[in-house]
Scaffold this motif. Structure first.
Motif, PDB file in Angstrom:
ATOM      1  N   ARG A  67      -1.645   6.701   4.441  1.00  0.00           N
ATOM      2  CA  ARG A  67      -0.628   7.269   3.560  1.00  0.00           C
ATOM      3  C   ARG A  67      -1.002   8.701   3.194  1.00  0.00           C
ATOM      4  O   ARG A  67      -2.164   8.981   2.899  1.00  0.00           O
ATOM      5  CB  ARG A  67      -0.549   6.407   2.297  1.00  0.00           C
ATOM      6  N   VAL A  80     -11.220   5.443  -3.809  1.00  0.00           N
ATOM      7  CA  VAL A  80     -12.184   5.782  -2.759  1.00  0.00           C
ATOM      8  C   VAL A  80     -13.583   5.711  -3.342  1.00  0.00           C
ATOM      9  O   VAL A  80     -14.067   6.641  -3.973  1.00  0.00           O
ATOM     10  CB  VAL A  80     -11.869   7.182  -2.179  1.00  0.00           C
ATOM     11  N   PHE A  94     -10.527   5.046   2.095  1.00  0.00           N
ATOM     12  CA  PHE A  94     -11.158   6.311   2.447  1.00  0.00           C
ATOM     13  C   PHE A  94     -10.193   7.438   2.097  1.00  0.00           C
ATOM     14  O   PHE A  94      -8.981   7.274   2.236  1.00  0.00           O
ATOM     15  CB  PHE A  94     -11.463   6.382   3.949  1.00  0.00           C
ATOM     16  N   GLY A  95     -10.737   8.552   1.662  1.00  0.00           N
ATOM     17  CA  GLY A  95      -9.899   9.695   1.337  1.00  0.00           C
ATOM     18  C   GLY A  95     -10.236  10.881   2.217  1.00  0.00           C
ATOM     19  O   GLY A  95     -11.404  11.103   2.535  1.00  0.00           O
ATOM     20  N   VAL A 118      -4.894   9.058   2.497  1.00  0.00           N
ATOM     21  CA  VAL A 118      -5.645   7.876   2.074  1.00  0.00           C
ATOM     22  C   VAL A 118      -5.536   6.854   3.186  1.00  0.00           C
ATOM     23  O   VAL A 118      -4.444   6.579   3.679  1.00  0.00           O
ATOM     24  CB  VAL A 118      -5.070   7.250   0.786  1.00  0.00           C
ATOM     25  N   LEU A 119      -6.680   6.320   3.586  1.00  0.00           N
ATOM     26  CA  LEU A 119      -6.693   5.310   4.630  1.00  0.00           C
ATOM     27  C   LEU A 119      -7.279   4.032   4.043  1.00  0.00           C
ATOM     28  O   LEU A 119      -8.283   4.081   3.322  1.00  0.00           O
ATOM     29  CB  LEU A 119      -7.533   5.761   5.825  1.00  0.00           C
ATOM     30  N   PHE A 176       0.846  -1.199   0.000  1.00  0.00           N
ATOM     31  CA  PHE A 176       0.000   0.000   0.000  1.00  0.00           C
ATOM     32  C   PHE A 176       0.880   1.248   0.000  1.00  0.00           C
ATOM     33  O   PHE A 176       0.556   2.260  -0.631  1.00  0.00           O
ATOM     34  CB  PHE A 176      -0.908  -0.020   1.231  1.00  0.00           C
TER      35      PHE A 176
END
Lengths: 379, 99
Positions: free
Chosen positions: B22, A318, B39-40, B29-30, A304
């Motif tokens: 990150r 997303v 998720f953003g 970003v998760l 990632f």
């Protein structure tokens, strides 16, 4: 065919251990009345081995144009009447009757980095008869903490100001990358014996996770982990790319760097947790080192953090974010409205040509756009 | 939000082990590995979360109020909404009883 493709398939055909393992496994698994599905058939070798094992019929599936070569090889070697070639993704394949055996070599260096799990899960759900068999049937994956100069150099290159650049950002990506290396015992020094981290069926369709504890047997720099698999091909046949295995076949191993490395002493304790999310294509490896002074050190690597991410790719990842309407949507709607069973791809491209300079850069970009639509809707 | 951890100088919120984080171009970003969902957070959200997970709550609030030039009560309410969303999505834990 490109040189890369030729070399890839030459490697498969030249690997006698791989061929022998598939030959022996199929001889054990295939029964005379069986229909065998060869997934990602390439040159068709596994299908020919299935024929030799007595299969009534083989369906050889491959998305690539190499299937034309497979057809020629089948004819040249006397298998033509027993093999049907289908150019498609296996997930798009529709069959009139269920198959008895599926065989595949999309195993990569550590199984989940290639397509076999998802393909076999789909085959089990849609195409395989009850009681049908898969070759390989299951996998065990192993990792070992190692000193590995080549692996360390691949990461540290980016910290050495290549071309005079501060490339630290690339080094961070490199330290979080799942690397592939052809390795043998002369390339890597194990700090501890390899441990099994996970075991799963070949049609496993979900996350893969596991842990292992290593006690180091010698002093040395801990550069990361080398990973390999052992495939159970049939009840009595296994295949492995274990770098220290005397019977290993010609397949790369994966390398997971330990960012910054770590100097270990004999008797240090290393704990690894591996977490693989095949659906996301994300592999994470967390290391805890307990040193002789009782201090605990934790490092985490994840693909990632090793992937290129831009605002545009984030937007696509997303899924809760609104999808933006662009001029391409208008072009897409226009193209879809023309699909009536009469208009050709060229007709549709002609109709979109007025948008060159605004939506598209050139006629070839328009044609590629239309081609991607026809690919998407191809049954 | 009434963080006990603040008294000890510890952040009130933390990312669980199942969440990968990150920062990209100031945004965040998760990835929640449990739900396999990305998720953003935009720049403001990323800044708020970065401070909540690195500073005691009262310190984080004060610094955000100063930097964003907003009323602290309005900010507190906005942050409560954001934190609730993140906690519900499993993206942060209340490590020190932050409410």
């Amino acid at each position: 065919m490109s040189q890369r493709q030729l070399d890839e398939h030459r490697g498969y055909l030249a690997d006698e251990r791989r061929t022998a393992a598939y030959r022996a496994a199929l001889a054990e698994v295939v029964r005379p009345s069986d229909v065998v599905l060869d997934l990602g058939a390439g040159t068709g070798l596994l299908g020919y081995l299935a024929c030799d094992a007595g299969a009534r019929h083989v369906i050889a599936v491959d998305r690539g144009d190499i299937l034309g070569l497979a057809h020629d090889l089948a004819a040249a070697n006397g298998y033509e009447d027993r093999i049907t070639h289908v150019q498609a993704l296996s997930t798009e394949l529709q069959l009139e009757a269920p198959i008895d055996v599926a065989v595949c070599d999309q195993i990569g260096g550590l199984v989940y980095d290639a397509g076999i799990l998802g393909c076999f899960a789909d085959v089990r759900r849609r195409l395989l008869a009850p009681g049908g068999r898969l070759v390989p049937a299951s996998f065990r994956i192993f990792l070992a903490p190692v000193t590995f100069e080549r692996g360390r150099a691949a990461v540290d290159f980016w910290a050495e100001h290549p071309a005079g650049l501060d490339a630290a950002a690339a080094r961070a990506l490199a330290a979080n990358t799942e690397w592939s290396f052809s390795v043998g015992p002369e390339d890597v020094d194990a700090l501890a014996a390899g441990r099994e981290v996970a075991a799963f069926a070949a049609d496993h369709d979900g996350p893969i996770a596991g842990s292992a504890v290593f006690e180091t047997v010698r002093e040395g720099r801990f550069d990361g982990y080398v990973g390999w698999f052992e495939a159970t091909m049939s009840p009595s046949v296994t295949l492995t790319n274990d770098p220290w295995g005397t019977e290993r076949f010609d397949r790369w191993c994966n390398f997971y760097p330990l960012d910054g490395g770590f100097d270990l002493l004999a008797g240090d304790r290393v704990e690894l947790h591996l977490d693989v999310r095949p659906r996301l294509g994300v592999v994470s490896w967390t290391t805890q080192v307990a040193d002789r002074n009782g201090h605990l050190h934790e490092r985490r690597g994840s693909t990632f953090n090793g992937s290129f991410l831009t605002p545009a790719t984030i937007e696509s990842l997303v899924t809760a974010q609104p999808v933006q309407r662009t001029q391409r949507v208008d072009a897409l709607e226009r193209a879809l409205a023309m699909i009536d069973g009469e208009a050709s791809a060229s007709d549709i491209a002609d109709a979109l040509e007025g948008q060159i300079g605004t939506v598209f850069a050139s006629r070839s970009h328009v044609e590629r756009f239309v081609h991607s639509i026809t690919e998407l809707i191809r049954s | 939000m009434d963080p006990k951890g603040a008294a000890r100088g510890e952040p009130s919120f933390a990312f669980p082990g199942s969440v990968l984080v990150r920062e990209v171009g100031g945004e965040m970003v998760l990835l929640n590995l449990d739900s396999e969902t990305y998720f953003g957070l935009n720049r403001s959200g990323a800044e708020i979360v970065a401070r909540l997970t690195s500073l005691p709550l009262d310190v984080a609030l004060a610094s955000l109020a100063a930097d964003f030039d907003v009323d602290e009560e309005v900010l507190r309410r906005d942050i409560q909404d954001l934190v609730r969303t993140l906690v519900d999505a499993g993206l942060v834990d209340q490590s020190n009883d932050g409410h």
